[in-house]
Design an enzyme around this catalytic site. Structure first.
Site, PDB file in Angstrom:
ATOM      1  CB  SER A  99       5.638  -6.236   8.249  1.00 24.14           C
ATOM      2  OG  SER A  99       5.018  -4.971   8.413  1.00 24.14           O
ATOM      3  NE  ARG A 140      -2.212  -0.696   3.468  1.00 24.62           N
ATOM      4  CZ  ARG A 140      -2.678   0.169   4.803  1.00 24.62           C
ATOM      5  NH1 ARG A 140      -3.861   0.721   4.638  1.00 24.62           N
ATOM      6  NH2 ARG A 140      -1.998  -0.007   5.972  1.00 24.62           N
ATOM      7  CG  ASP A 184       3.745  -5.505  10.947  1.00 26.24           C
ATOM      8  OD1 ASP A 184       4.659  -5.852  11.517  1.00 26.24           O
ATOM      9  OD2 ASP A 184       2.892  -6.352  10.737  1.00 26.24           O
TER      10      ASP A 184
END
Length: 903
Positions: free
Chosen positions: A589, A525, A643
Site C-alpha cells: 500500500s 499479514r 490496498d
C-alpha cells in the site's frame, strides 16, 4: 412539671422527624427534581428546577471591575467588585446598603426599578465611577424563568415582596429602561443571578469543588450544577448548567401534606401568599418565629403555659421574630434570654414556662434544619449518581441569616446531612459577600466566556469550508486527475494516476488456493485464501499478523524484505503448506509505478516507512531475491496490489457495479475503473483498467494552499515527508490527531484551555490517536468520558475544556470528511461523463478505520458527495478485508485472464 412536659411533647410530637421520615422526604424531593427537569412534567411540577444559564464556575482567570445590585433580602445593596487574576483568587468588595421601604416592596413596578437605578447612581457617585463603562450583575432573589443569562421573567413574588405589574415580565429590560433615564452612567447588564447561584459562585471562586449553593435565611433555596443532557428545557447536551431548584415551593402540590402540622396550616393561611412556598414556610427565618408564636398561643389557651393567661402580644402576628428564637436557644444565657424576651412580651413566665418555651424553639428550628438536610441530601445523591461515583467529595456554599446567626443551626444541619448521605464527604463553606460578589463573579465569568468564544471562533473558523470552496476543491481535483492521465502532463502531475494492470473485476468463476501478503501499516499479514466457484461460491481465509518493529520500518530494504520472508516461512510452517508453489498476491500500500501486473516500482515511501535502497526499485524483484536468499520455498508472485484496488475488488466480488475503491483510514486514497482510451501512458484503447490515483499528493503543487491553516503547515513541517501528501495530511487518520494537538497547544497558549498550562503529554507528537478522536466525538459519550479519555492522555480537563476539545475534534474530522467527499465527487463526475449518462448508478467500495469507526465521518462524507455530485446515485459498500481477500481475488482474476490469453 413532668405532666406539663408530656403535654408539651404531645403538641410537639408531629414536629419531630425521625431519620426514616427524613429519608422519605429525601426520596420525594429526588422525584420532584426529576419532574421539574422533564420537558413534559415541568409545567405541572411544584419544584420548578429553573435553568440559570450559568454554565461554568470561576476558573481564577477572571479579572476587572464589576458592579452588582442585590434585591430580595431585607435590604437592597449595591456593590463594586474588583477581581484580580493573581492566582490567589482575590477580589475586593465595596458595598453600600439601602433601605427597602414598604412603598417599594409593595408598590408598583416602575417605582421599584426607578428606586434601584437611583440607588445605583448614588452608589457610583460616592465611588466616583460615573465616567466608566462597567458590566453589571443583577441579583434578583425570586423565581424567574430564564431563556438566557441576561433575561428573566418573574414567575411569582415570594417572601415579603408584592410589587404590582412585574409578574410575567422580563426584569432585566425593566432595569435597563430605568437605567437609561440616568444619562450620566453607562452600565451594561450582563447577567441576572439568583442569590443562591451567587452564593455558589462566590464559594466556587475560593473552592473549585463547590457545585451546590444553599440559602437559609429570610427565604430558602438551593442550586447545583446539573448535566446538560438531563435538562430537557434547554437545547444541547454538552457540559453542565446551574439549576436553581426554587425548592421553597416543594409541597405546593400536596407532597408534604402528611408532614404539615395544624400550626403550619394556620401560618400559611395568614401569609401574603397562601398555599405557596409551603416548604419554605417550614424552614425559613421569616416564618419560624411565627410558628413558635402559634404553638405558644395554643398551649397557653389550653392552660399549659403562663397559667393560661393570653396576652395581646401572643395574639399579634409577627410579634415573635427569628432573633428572639435564636437568643432563646443559646446555651449559657438561653434561659435568662428567654425570661427577658417573654417578660418584654408581657408574659410572666415561671421557670417551667421558660424551659417549655425553649423546648418549643428547639423543636421548631431543629425540624427546619432536618428538612433542609433531607432536600440537600437528595441534591448531593443526584450529583453523585450523575458522576457515577461510589464516594464523592464536594463543597456546599451557604449563605443566609438563619444559618449564620442561629447558635446551633449549622451544626444540626451538618450532622443530619452526614447521616443521610454517608457516601458524600461534604465541606460547608460560608459565602463571603454572597450575592453581591456572586453576581459580580457570574458577570465576570460571562465576560470571560464571551471573549473566549470569540477567540475560539477565530481559531476554528478556517476549518469551516463553505460549499463554494468545496466545489473549487472538486474542480481542482478533477483537473489534476486529467493531468495525471495525459502523456504530456503526467510527468509533472502531482496526482500520479498510476495504471495497475488490473483489467477486470471478478465474474464468479474464480477458484483455487492463493496466498496474499499485506504490507501497508505497522502490521504485516500473511493469508491463505481458498476460493470456491459455482453454486457454492465462497471465500475462506486463514491469516496471521506480524508486527513490524520501528527499526525495520526505518532500516535497510534488505532487512525489511528478509523480515517479510521470515514471516511468510513461519506462516507456511504453521499452515503446513511449505511445499506447494502457490500463486501469490502482494498488497503493497505505497505508491508504485507498474509496467505490468507483476512489476511495481516504488515511487516513494509514505505513512512513516523509511527503509533505504527501495525507492525506484521493483518490489517484486526485492521479494523474489529475499525468497532466494532464504532458499527454503518458492512462490509464484502473480500480482502487486494496492490496498485501494483490493478494496474495490472485494466489493466487486459481491456487487459487479462496484467500480470505485476508497480508503479512508491511516492513509487516504481512491482507485477506479478508467476507460483504456483515456489512459494515454498505456498502449491499447480497448476495455478498462483500474487506475490508482494516489490522490493523497493532491495539492503538493500548491493548488489547495488557500484552504490550508497554520495548523496544517505545522503538522506538515513536523512530518517525515514535509511538503508531500498535503491532501492526505488534511483527510487521513494518521494526521487528524496531530492537527487537533496543534490546535489545542495554540488554544492553551491563548489561555483558552487547561488553565493555560501546556502539559508534558500535550508536547508529545502523535499522542492523539485517531481512535481517541472517534471516542471523544461519539454522541453516546457524556463529557465525563471525554474527560476520562483526556485523563488517559495526561490532560487534566475541566468540563469547559472538554466541550472545547470535543468541538476542536469535530471541526477537524468534519473538514476531513468534506474534503474527502469533494475529491470523491470529482471521480464520480468523471465516471458519469465516461459513461455518457444523465444519472450515474454506481457502487463505491470503502475501507479504513476512519470511515468505519468514526461516529460522523461516513455520514458527512456521504452528505458532501450528494451535494457536490447530485447526478450520481452512489451506494457505499463496506469492504471486508480488501488488502487480504482483495489481493487473492486480483491474483485469481489475473490467473483467469492469463489462462484465457494463453488459450
Amino acid at each position: 412539671a413532668a405532666a406539663e412536659h408530656q403535654g408539651v411533647d404531645r403538641y410537639l410530637y408531629p414536629l419531630r422527624l425521625c431519620d426514616d421520615a427524613l429519608r422519605d422526604v429525601m426520596a420525594r424531593f429526588q422525584a420532584e427534581m426529576v419532574k421539574g427537569l422533564g420537558r413534559d412534567t415541568n409545567p405541572t411540577a411544584a419544584v420548578k428546577m429553573l435553568p440559570s444559564f450559568v454554565r461554568s464556575l470561576p476558573d481564577g482567570s477572571e479579572k476587572g471591575d464589576f458592579l452588582a445590585v442585590d434585591l430580595g433580602g431585607s435590604q437592597f445593596r449595591a456593590h463594586q467588585v474588583k477581581v484580580f487574576a493573581d492566582g490567589k483568587q482575590s477580589s475586593q468588595l465595596e458595598s453600600k446598603v439601602y433601605p427597602t421601604p414598604k412603598e417599594v416592596t409593595e408598590g408598583n413596578g416602575a417605582e421599584l426599578f426607578d428606586y434601584i437605578a437611583d440607588c445605583l447612581s448614588d452608589f457610583m457617585e460616592t465611588k466616583n465611577l460615573k465616567h466608566k463603562k462597567l458590566p453589571l450583575g443583577f441579583t434578583f432573589s425570586f423565581p424567574c424563568k430564564q431563556t438566557k443569562l441576561e433575561e428573566g421573567v418573574l414567575l411569582a413574588w415570594t417572601k415579603h415582596f408584592k410589587v404590582r405589574g412585574v409578574q410575567d415580565t422580563d426584569v432585566v429590560s425593566s432595569l435597563r429602561r430605568a437605567l437609561q433615564k440616568h444619562k450620566d452612567i453607562d452600565v451594561d447588564v450582563l447577567a441576572l443571578v439568583n442569590d443562591t447561584v451567587g452564593t455558589m459562585m462566590t464559594c466556587g471562586y475560593d473552592d473549585q469543588r463547590c457545585e451546590v449553593g444553599l440559602i437559609i435565611g429570610t427565604g430558602t433555596n438551593a442550586c447545583y450544577m446539573e448535566e446538560m443532557r438531563h435538562i430537557s428545557l434547554v437545547e444541547g447536551d454538552e457540559g453542565r448548567m446551574c439549576i436553581n431548584t426554587e425548592w421553597g415551593a416543594f409541597g405546593d402540590d400536596g407532597a408534604l401534606d402528611d408532614l404539615r402540622t395544624e400550626f403550619d396550616r394556620e401560618l400559611d393561611l395568614g401569609s401574603l401568599n397562601p398555599g405557596k412556598q409551603l416548604f419554605e414556610k417550614m424552614i425559613s427565618s421569616l416564618y419560624l418565629g411565627e410558628l413558635v408564636r402559634l404553638i405558644l398561643l395554643k398551649m397557653t389557651k389550653e392552660g399549659l403555659l403562663f397559667n393560661g393567661k393570653v396576652s395581646t402580644s401572643l395574639l399579634t402576628k409577627g410579634k415573635i421574630e427569628m432573633k428572639h428564637v435564636s437568643a432563646m436557644e443559646k446555651d449559657k444565657e438561653g434561659l435568662s434570654n428567654t425570661k427577658e424576651i417573654l417578660t418584654d412580651l408581657n408574659l410572666f413566665p415561671s421557670e417551667e414556662d421558660c424551659v417549655a418555651v425553649q423546648h418549643v424553639c428547639t423543636i421548631v428550628s431543629f425540624r427546619s434544619a432536618n428538612l433542609c438536610a433531607a432536600a440537600l441530601a437528595a441534591i448531593l445523591t443526584r450529583l453523585r449518581e450523575n458522576k457515577k461515583l461510589l464516594r464523592m467529595r464536594t463543597t456546599v456554599g451557604i449563605d443566609g441569616g438563619l444559618y449564620k446567626t442561629h447558635p446551633k443551626y449549622a451544626g444540626r444541619l451538618h450532622k443530619a446531612v452526614r447521616r443521610l448521605v454517608p457516601t458524600c464527604d461534604v465541606r460547608f463553606v460560608l459565602s463571603a459577600g454572597g450575592s453581591g460578589r456572586g453576581a459580580a463573579l457570574v458577570t465576570a465569568v460571562a465576560h470571560r466566556l464571551a471573549a473566549q468564544r470569540r477567540r475560539l471562533h477565530a481559531a476554528l473558523s478556517p476549518f469551516l469550508l463553505p460549499l463554494a470552496v468545496l466545489r473549487d476543491v472538486r474542480d481542482s481535483m478533477r483537473a489534476e486527475l486529467e493531468y495525471g492521465l495525459k502523456r504530456e502532463t503526467q510527468g509533472k502531475a502531482t496526482v500520479k494516476m498510476l495504471p495497475t494492470y488490473v483489467c477486470g473485476t471478478p465474474d464468479g468463476t474464480e477458484k483455487g488456493k492463493f496466498l496474499a501478503l499485506d504490507l501497508g501499516g505497522t502490521n504485516f499479514r500473511v493469508l491463505l485464501v481458498k476460493i470456491k466457484s459455482g453454486r457454492r461460491r465462497s471465500v475462506q481465509m486463514y491469516n496471521k499478523i506480524f508486527a513490524i518493529p520501528l527499526e525495520i520500518m526505518q532500516g535497510t530494504g534488505e532487512e525489511l524484505f528478509d523480515h517479510i520472508v521470515q514471516c511468510i516461512a513461519d506462516f507456511l510452517e504453521y499452515m503446513g503448506i511449505k511445499g506447494a508453489r502457490l500463486p501469490l498476491g502482494f498488497t503493497f500500500s505505497f505508491p508504485c509505478r507498474q509496467a505490468s501486473i507483476d512489476k511495481g516500482t516504488l515511487v516513494g515511501w509514505t505513512k512513516g516507512f523509511k527503509a533505504t535502497d527501495c525507492e525506484g526499485e521493483d518490489v517484486v524483484d526485492m521479494l523474489r531475491e529475499a525468497i532466494r536468499r532464504r532458499n527454503e520455498f518458492d512462490l509464484d508472485i502473480v500480482a502487486v496490489v494496492n490496498d485501494t484496488v483490493g478494496t474495490m475488488m472485494t466489493c466487486g466480488y459481491e456487487d459487479p457495479n462496484c467500480e470505485i475503491g476508497l480508503i479512508a483510514g491511516t492513509g487516504s486514497n481512491v482507485c477506479y475503473m478508467e476507460d483504456m482510451k483515456n489512459i494515454e501512458i498505456v498502449e491499447g484503447n480497448e476495455g478498462k483498467m483500474c487506475i490508482n490515483t494516489e490522490w493523497g499528493a493532491f495539492g503538493d503543487n500548491g493548488c489547495i494552499d488557500h484552504i490550508r491553516t497554520k495548523y496544517d503547515r505545522e503538522v506538515d513541517e513536523g512530518s517525515l515527508n514535509p511538503g508531500k501528501q498535503r491532501y492526505e495530511k488534511m483527510t487521513s487518520g494518521m494526521y487528524l490527531g496531530e492537527i487537533v494537538r496543534q490546535i489545542l497547544i495554540d488554544l492553551t497558549k491563548q489561555g483558552l484551555l487547561f488553565r493555560g498550562q501546556i502539559s508534558e503529554s500535550l508536547r508529545k507528537r502523535g499522542i492523539f490517536e485517531t481512535k481517541f478522536l472517534s471516542q471523544i466525538e461519539s454522541d453516546r459519550l457524556a463529557l465525563l468520558q471525554v474527560r476520562r479519555v483526556l485523563r488517559q492522555l495526561g490532560l487534566d480537563s475541566t468540563c469547559d475544556d472538554s466541550i472545547i476539545v470535543k468541538e476542536v475534534c469535530g471541526v477537524v474530522s468534519t473538514r476531513a470528511a468534506r474534503l474527502c467527499g469533494a475529491g470523491l465527487a470529482a471521480v464520480l463526475e468523471k465516471k458519469r461523463e465516461n459513461r455518457g449518462v444523465e444519472r450515474l448508478q454506481i457502487t463505491v467500495g470503502v475501507d479504513g478505520t476512519l470511515y468505519k469507526l468514526h461516529p460522523h465521518f461516513s455520514r458527512v462524507l456521504q452528505e458532501t458527495v450528494k451535494e457536490l455530485a447530485p447526478q450520481c446515485d452512489v451506494t457505499f459498500m463496506l469492504s471486508e478485508d480488501g488488502s487480504g481477500k482483495g489481493a487473492a481475488l486480483i491474483t485469481a482474476v489475473a490467473k483467469r485472464l492469463h489462462n484465457v490469453g494463453q488459450k
